[in-house]
Design an enzyme around this catalytic site. Structure first.
Site, PDB file in Angstrom:
ATOM      1  N   LYS A  71      15.594 -27.704  40.922  1.00  0.00           N
ATOM      2  CA  LYS A  71      16.592 -27.501  39.859  1.00  0.00           C
ATOM      3  C   LYS A  71      15.997 -26.709  38.688  1.00  0.00           C
ATOM      4  O   LYS A  71      16.579 -25.733  38.229  1.00  0.00           O
ATOM      5  CB  LYS A  71      17.061 -28.873  39.368  1.00  0.00           C
ATOM      6  N   ASN A  72      14.822 -27.146  38.242  1.00  0.00           N
ATOM      7  CA  ASN A  72      14.279 -26.534  37.026  1.00  0.00           C
ATOM      8  C   ASN A  72      13.735 -25.132  37.258  1.00  0.00           C
ATOM      9  O   ASN A  72      13.493 -24.395  36.304  1.00  0.00           O
ATOM     10  CB  ASN A  72      13.206 -27.439  36.408  1.00  0.00           C
ATOM     11  N   ARG A  99      14.995 -32.844  20.911  1.00  0.00           N
ATOM     12  CA  ARG A  99      15.089 -31.567  21.618  1.00  0.00           C
ATOM     13  C   ARG A  99      15.521 -30.408  20.706  1.00  0.00           C
ATOM     14  O   ARG A  99      16.553 -29.774  20.916  1.00  0.00           O
ATOM     15  CB  ARG A  99      16.031 -31.688  22.816  1.00  0.00           C
ATOM     16  N   CYS A 134      20.439 -33.871  28.731  1.00  0.00           N
ATOM     17  CA  CYS A 134      20.273 -35.322  28.715  1.00  0.00           C
ATOM     18  C   CYS A 134      19.864 -35.793  27.333  1.00  0.00           C
ATOM     19  O   CYS A 134      19.217 -35.073  26.584  1.00  0.00           O
ATOM     20  CB  CYS A 134      19.207 -35.716  29.732  1.00  0.00           C
ATOM     21  N   ARG A 181      23.405 -34.554  38.662  1.00  0.00           N
ATOM     22  CA  ARG A 181      23.015 -33.290  38.010  1.00  0.00           C
ATOM     23  C   ARG A 181      21.742 -32.730  38.630  1.00  0.00           C
ATOM     24  O   ARG A 181      21.490 -31.526  38.537  1.00  0.00           O
ATOM     25  CB  ARG A 181      22.752 -33.535  36.525  1.00  0.00           C
ATOM     26  N   ASP A 207       9.259 -35.896  33.549  1.00  0.00           N
ATOM     27  CA  ASP A 207      10.418 -36.143  34.405  1.00  0.00           C
ATOM     28  C   ASP A 207      10.167 -37.229  35.456  1.00  0.00           C
ATOM     29  O   ASP A 207      11.106 -37.652  36.122  1.00  0.00           O
ATOM     30  CB  ASP A 207      10.846 -34.849  35.119  1.00  0.00           C
TER      31      ASP A 207
HETATM   32  C1  UD1 Z   1      10.970 -30.301  29.304  1.00  0.00           C
HETATM   33  C2  UD1 Z   1       9.693 -30.508  30.077  1.00  0.00           C
HETATM   34  C3  UD1 Z   1       9.898 -29.945  31.451  1.00  0.00           C
HETATM   35  C4  UD1 Z   1      11.094 -30.674  32.069  1.00  0.00           C
HETATM   36  C5  UD1 Z   1      12.339 -30.542  31.203  1.00  0.00           C
HETATM   37  C6  UD1 Z   1      13.513 -31.368  31.711  1.00  0.00           C
HETATM   38  C7  UD1 Z   1       7.383 -30.418  29.315  1.00  0.00           C
HETATM   39  C8  UD1 Z   1       6.368 -29.720  28.495  1.00  0.00           C
HETATM   40  N1  UD1 Z   1       8.599 -29.861  29.372  1.00  0.00           N
HETATM   41  O1  UD1 Z   1      11.250 -28.912  29.227  1.00  0.00           O
HETATM   42  O2  UD1 Z   1       8.750 -30.102  32.249  1.00  0.00           O
HETATM   43  O3  UD1 Z   1      11.350 -30.215  33.348  1.00  0.00           O
HETATM   44  O4  UD1 Z   1      12.037 -30.993  29.900  1.00  0.00           O
HETATM   45  O5  UD1 Z   1      13.339 -32.709  31.475  1.00  0.00           O
HETATM   46  O6  UD1 Z   1       7.100 -31.427  29.926  1.00  0.00           O
HETATM   47  N2  UD1 Z   1      10.202 -28.640  21.194  1.00  0.00           N
HETATM   48  C9  UD1 Z   1      10.305 -28.310  19.870  1.00  0.00           C
HETATM   49  N3  UD1 Z   1      10.928 -27.143  19.537  1.00  0.00           N
HETATM   50  C10 UD1 Z   1      11.435 -26.303  20.480  1.00  0.00           C
HETATM   51  C11 UD1 Z   1      11.316 -26.649  21.834  1.00  0.00           C
HETATM   52  C12 UD1 Z   1      10.697 -27.827  22.166  1.00  0.00           C
HETATM   53  O7  UD1 Z   1       9.863 -29.039  18.985  1.00  0.00           O
HETATM   54  O8  UD1 Z   1      11.986 -25.257  20.112  1.00  0.00           O
HETATM   55  C13 UD1 Z   1       9.559 -29.917  21.584  1.00  0.00           C
HETATM   56  C14 UD1 Z   1      10.563 -30.904  22.140  1.00  0.00           C
HETATM   57  O9  UD1 Z   1      11.193 -31.650  21.137  1.00  0.00           O
HETATM   58  C15 UD1 Z   1       9.720 -31.773  23.022  1.00  0.00           C
HETATM   59  C16 UD1 Z   1       8.712 -30.787  23.595  1.00  0.00           C
HETATM   60  O10 UD1 Z   1       8.677 -29.697  22.665  1.00  0.00           O
HETATM   61  O11 UD1 Z   1       9.026 -32.714  22.277  1.00  0.00           O
HETATM   62  C17 UD1 Z   1       9.095 -30.377  25.042  1.00  0.00           C
HETATM   63  O12 UD1 Z   1       9.759 -29.270  25.003  1.00  0.00           O
HETATM   64  P1  UD1 Z   1      10.084 -28.194  26.133  1.00  0.00           P
HETATM   65  O13 UD1 Z   1       8.998 -27.996  27.118  1.00  0.00           O
HETATM   66  O14 UD1 Z   1      10.585 -27.043  25.385  1.00  0.00           O
HETATM   67  O15 UD1 Z   1      11.308 -28.899  26.816  1.00  0.00           O
HETATM   68  P2  UD1 Z   1      12.123 -28.367  27.995  1.00  0.00           P
HETATM   69  O16 UD1 Z   1      12.066 -26.892  28.125  1.00  0.00           O
HETATM   70  O17 UD1 Z   1      13.427 -29.044  27.919  1.00  0.00           O
END
Ligand code: UD1
Length: 417
Positions: free
Chosen positions: A22-23, A121, A116, A398, A305
């Protein structure tokens, strides 16, 4: 069909084929916007989030067709307007349309992306990086609007290796004028898969799999045939399901190389593992060993995850375990439900729980509140005494193509209800 009912206590036996990731699929589907030619994406999982992305691409003017051989996407005409609000706000991965549309159209207008309910986030890293590349953002009428007069390359240092931000920068950078360097980039396999797709289209990118990516922007991109890798999180889910419920299974096509930290954790829990050409053979321990400390971390660390699934296993471990979540706060929503099943879990703070293993969980009605936490409740149901009913399963669909069928093939007594 919003519930899953499980009659627990059956050891798992047999083999299960691991679906496409998915990712990896979602950012690659967004990336198809960057070429006017047709791409054919093979092994694309048929899950709710992919269907949402397909409808978003269609609303942007793309031709998208599910065929025998995969998903064909043609983005000859892209209008950049009229994206359906629900598909954007309901799915965090729609955020990768930000970089893709900036790259393709030089502008974007979208509702604030959702996903989610795990943690705050924020998207400051995405916006800050794209601003460095010449994009101006405003928030107007509840919408995020971005426009670049001249999108250009930049040297970008990420203070945290954000997966989504790295993907957005990549998507904009391949279309930008000049070179971009991303330092402190995420090294997750899904980022590497996006690089592989873009490179297949003709992009020039160096450093895949490392924390420094160099992108030579402005190359013409062509359509390509691309096979999505298997889903490491689904493989990990079924691995922990086997450790929890007992038995022995083959995780067919599991992406072994991407699962190093997970396989090590599984072995420490007492699982016997054998890696073969066809996948990973798992032999469950009689009772899982409790690990004193499990801590999530960016790749190659233990994935956030799979934290809820490891938590589910530890509820029946032979001792005490501390689980620390370093990526997202508020990611222990499954803990309350597991406690309703008899688990002994203490929330030490919003990022740490203490689990004392109990002999058995008992089936009851529980509520899935997010995708991975929901899957963890299914695992809990497999090992619990009696019947477990997991409500709120639309979250689970999802990310899992057919979790009930997969587990039924392994002998579990599980139905969607
Ligand atoms: C994250 C996971 C990814 C997982 C996905 C779905 C990590 C590093 N990333 O990706 O492996 O598949 O969720 O669950 O494990 N953050 C900020 N500012 C930003 C973006 C992020 O502060 O602009 C912080 C978030 O609050 C969080 C962390 O960075 O604490 C993780 O962020 P990120 O890797 O960007 O999240 P996803 O891309 O959603």
């Amino acid at each position: 069909m919003n519930s899953i009912q499980i009659q627990g206590g059956v050891a798992l036996q047999g083999k299960v084929r691991i679906q496409g990731s998915k990712n990896a699929a979602l950012p690659i589907l967004a990336a198809t916007l960057l070429t006017k030619e047709t791409s054919c994406i093979h092994n694309c999982p048929r899950i709710a989030d992919v269907h949402r992305m397909v409808s978003l691409l269609r609303s942007l003017g793309c031709q998208v067709v599910w065929g025998e051989d995969g998903l064909r996407v043609n983005a000859l005409e892209v209008c950049g307007r009229d994206m359906q609000g629900e598909a954007i706000t309901g799915m965090r991965s729609s955020l990768c349309l930000l970089g893709a549309l900036i790259g393709r159209c030089g502008q974007v207008e979208m509702e604030y992306p959702g996903g989610c309910v795990i943690g705050k986030r924020p998207i400051d890293l995405h916006l800050g990086a794209l601003e460095q590349m010449g994009v101006c953002f405003i928030c107007e009428d509840g919408k995020l609007k971005g426009r670049a007069e001249a999108l250009h390359g930049a040297d970008i240092r990420l203070p945290f290796p954000s997966v989504g931000a790295t993907e957005n920068i990549l998507l904009a950078a391949v279309a930008a004028e000049g070179d971009t360097r991303i330092m402190g980039a995420a090294m997750e396999p899904e980022v590497t898969e996006l690089v592989r797709y873009l490179t297949g289209c003709g992009a020039r990118i160096e450093g895949a799999g490392t924390d420094t990516l160099k992108i030579q922007g402005g190359q013409t991109l062509y359509g390509t045939d691309f096979r999505i890798c298997s889903d490491r999180i689904v493989a990990g889910t079924y691995l922990f399901a086997c450790i929890a419920a007992g038995g022995s299974v083959l995780l067919e096509d599991a992406p072994v190389k991407q699962l190093e930290a997970v396989l090590q954790t599984a072995q420490e829990m007492g699982a016997g593992l054998c890696v073969a050409k066809e996948g990973i053979y798992v032999q469950a321990p009689r009772r899982p060993k409790s690990l004193s400390h499990i801590k999530t971390a960016p790749y190659p660390g233990f994935p956030t995850d799979l934290q809820s699934m490891a938590l589910a296993v530890m509820t029946v471990g032979d001792g005490q375990s501390r689980i620390e979540e370093t990526i997202f706060e508020n990611r222990f929503r499954a803990a309350k439900e597991l406690k309703a099943m008899g688990a002994d879990i203490t929330l030490l703070d919003e990022r740490t729980v203490l689990v004392r293993g109990v002999e058995k969980l008992s089936g009851t009605a529980v509520e899935a509140r997010e995708l991975r936490g929901g899957a963890a409740l299914v695992i809990a149901g497999l090992m619990a005494e009696g019947t477990t009913r997991v409500n709120g399963c639309s979250y689970i669909y999802r990310g899992y193509e057919n979790i009930c069928k997969d587990l039924r093939e392994l002998g579990a007594r599980i139905v969607s209800a």
